[in-house]
Scaffold this motif. Sequence first.
Motif, short mmCIF file in Angstrom:
data_model
loop_
_atom_site.label_atom_id
_atom_site.label_comp_id
_atom_site.label_asym_id
_atom_site.label_seq_id
_atom_site.Cartn_x
_atom_site.Cartn_y
_atom_site.Cartn_z
N GLY A 1 0.66 -1.08 0.24
CA GLY A 1 -0.29 -0.33 -0.24
C GLY A 1 0.60 1.12 0.20
O GLY A 1 2.26 1.51 0.04
N ILE A 2 0.42 2.11 0.10
CA ILE A 2 0.96 2.97 0.01
C ILE A 2 1.21 4.13 1.92
O ILE A 2 0.04 4.20 2.23
CB ILE A 2 0.09 4.32 -1.00
N ALA A 3 2.84 3.72 1.74
CA ALA A 3 3.08 4.38 3.21
C ALA A 3 3.56 5.83 2.97
O ALA A 3 4.29 6.45 2.58
CB ALA A 3 4.55 3.81 3.19
N SER A 4 3.21 6.56 4.36
CA SER A 4 3.22 7.90 4.60
C SER A 4 4.37 7.87 5.57
O SER A 4 3.94 6.87 6.52
CB SER A 4 2.28 8.81 4.39
N GLY A 5 4.62 9.17 5.99
CA GLY A 5 5.94 9.14 7.45
C GLY A 5 6.20 10.27 6.51
O GLY A 5 6.73 11.66 5.99
N TYR A 6 7.51 10.82 7.74
CA TYR A 6 8.14 11.85 7.24
C TYR A 6 9.76 11.30 7.53
O TYR A 6 10.27 10.41 7.23
CB TYR A 6 8.34 12.21 8.89
N ASP A 7 10.67 12.49 6.22
CA ASP A 7 11.68 12.25 5.46
C ASP A 7 12.43 13.62 5.94
O ASP A 7 11.79 14.46 6.40
CB ASP A 7 11.49 12.39 3.71
N ALA A 8 14.19 13.47 5.98
CA ALA A 8 14.84 14.48 5.97
C ALA A 8 15.88 14.50 5.39
O ALA A 8 16.29 13.76 4.99
CB ALA A 8 15.49 13.83 7.53
N THR A 9 15.68 15.93 5.56
CA THR A 9 16.90 16.39 3.89
C THR A 9 18.61 16.88 4.82
O THR A 9 18.49 16.46 6.22
CB THR A 9 16.81 18.01 3.53
N PRO A 10 19.00 15.27 3.37
CA PRO A 10 20.53 15.34 4.16
C PRO A 10 21.36 16.88 4.75
O PRO A 10 22.03 16.15 5.51
CB PRO A 10 21.56 14.63 2.50
N SER A 11 20.62 17.82 4.12
CA SER A 11 21.99 18.69 4.98
C SER A 11 21.34 19.69 6.43
O SER A 11 22.60 19.65 6.48
CB SER A 11 22.18 19.56 3.65
N SER A 12 20.54 20.10 5.89
CA SER A 12 19.81 20.90 7.49
C SER A 12 19.47 19.72 8.30
O SER A 12 18.82 19.76 9.77
CB SER A 12 18.88 22.22 6.81
N ASN A 13 19.21 18.71 7.98
CA ASN A 13 17.94 17.39 8.88
C ASN A 13 16.52 17.90 8.62
O ASN A 13 16.48 17.71 10.20
CB ASN A 13 18.85 16.82 10.40
N ARG A 14 16.28 18.83 8.49
CA ARG A 14 14.87 18.73 8.43
C ARG A 14 13.74 17.84 8.16
O ARG A 14 13.60 17.66 6.65
CB ARG A 14 14.17 20.23 7.48
N LYS A 15 12.50 17.86 8.44
CA LYS A 15 11.66 16.79 8.13
C LYS A 15 10.82 17.68 7.28
O LYS A 15 10.05 18.23 7.78
CB LYS A 15 10.89 16.34 9.45
N TYR A 16 10.04 16.21 6.60
CA TYR A 16 8.94 17.30 5.79
C TYR A 16 8.00 15.78 5.71
O TYR A 16 8.48 14.39 5.57
CB TYR A 16 9.39 16.96 4.39
N ARG A 17 7.27 16.07 5.67
CA ARG A 17 6.16 14.55 4.94
C ARG A 17 7.14 14.04 3.77
O ARG A 17 6.65 15.02 3.07
CB ARG A 17 4.38 15.24 4.84
N ARG A 18 6.30 12.86 4.07
CA ARG A 18 6.57 11.57 2.81
C ARG A 18 5.26 10.95 2.10
O ARG A 18 5.10 10.56 3.26
CB ARG A 18 7.85 11.42 2.53
N ARG A 19 4.94 10.45 1.46
CA ARG A 19 4.37 9.35 1.02
C ARG A 19 5.40 8.66 -0.57
O ARG A 19 6.16 8.93 -1.50
CB ARG A 19 3.20 9.55 -0.41
N TRP A 20 5.36 7.45 0.02
CA TRP A 20 6.17 6.29 -0.92
C TRP A 20 5.04 5.18 -1.78
O TRP A 20 4.29 4.61 -0.74
CB TRP A 20 6.94 5.51 0.28
N ARG A 21 5.20 5.20 -2.42
CA ARG A 21 3.90 5.20 -3.09
C ARG A 21 4.61 3.79 -3.82
O ARG A 21 5.16 2.73 -3.41
CB ARG A 21 4.07 5.58 -4.72
N VAL A 22 3.43 2.37 -4.22
CA VAL A 22 3.71 1.07 -4.53
C VAL A 22 4.59 1.10 -5.28
O VAL A 22 3.83 2.25 -6.56
CB VAL A 22 2.31 0.73 -4.99
N ASN A 23 5.86 0.25 -6.12
CA ASN A 23 6.24 -0.31 -6.92
C ASN A 23 5.37 -1.07 -7.90
O ASN A 23 5.58 -1.84 -8.04
CB ASN A 23 7.50 -0.92 -6.75
N SER A 24 4.72 -0.55 -8.95
CA SER A 24 3.65 -1.08 -9.86
C SER A 24 4.31 -0.99 -11.44
O SER A 24 4.64 0.40 -11.56
CB SER A 24 2.99 -0.39 -9.04
#
Length: 180
Positions: free
Chosen positions: A27-50
């Motif tokens: 299914g579509i997963a959602s959560g938080y991801d962080a930028t590599p440089s400033s480590n700020r978190k932002y909302r993200r959705r991981w879609r299905v590999n289809s």
Amino acid sequence: MVFGKFTGLAARCFPEGAATGLWHGKGIASGYDATPSSNRKYRRRWRVNSFNFSYHSNLLNKTFRRINVSTAAARMIDRCGGFDSYIYHTPVSKMNSILGATLQDVMRKKVELDPENTPEPEFIVRHYRLSSEEYNAKREKRLSQTRKDTREAARQQFELAMQKEMEKERELLRNLRMKS
């Protein structure tokens, strides 16, 4: 939201693309991801590999074009021995698909109504088991070959390391003899 017998709240239990695809529990997963440089978190959705695939159903005598299928579902279809076997035997909770549930209902009704022209469920189960056994045999053969190759490579690395050690010892002995 209306999908055949799934209406309202029941239809919301399935992921967004489940009406037109087979995702096999993904299914579509959602959560938080962080930028590599400033480590700020932002909302993200991981879609299905289809991908879009076409499958032919021998049981329904129909070709389904452009079904959105996840890679997990594509692997399971191959492992089960075909599209019909996958749809017929996989529980709806595992398929995670309204399309799969609808096709499963249609296939079961067809087998109940017209058993002469359609394969018996035992035939499909036997086909599934044979395919599973063949799959496991091929997998075991591939793994044994990989293990053999890995053992051979490890043995060669060991021999090279031993040769290098022996050369170092010989060099040290030569140096000691030259000094004395």
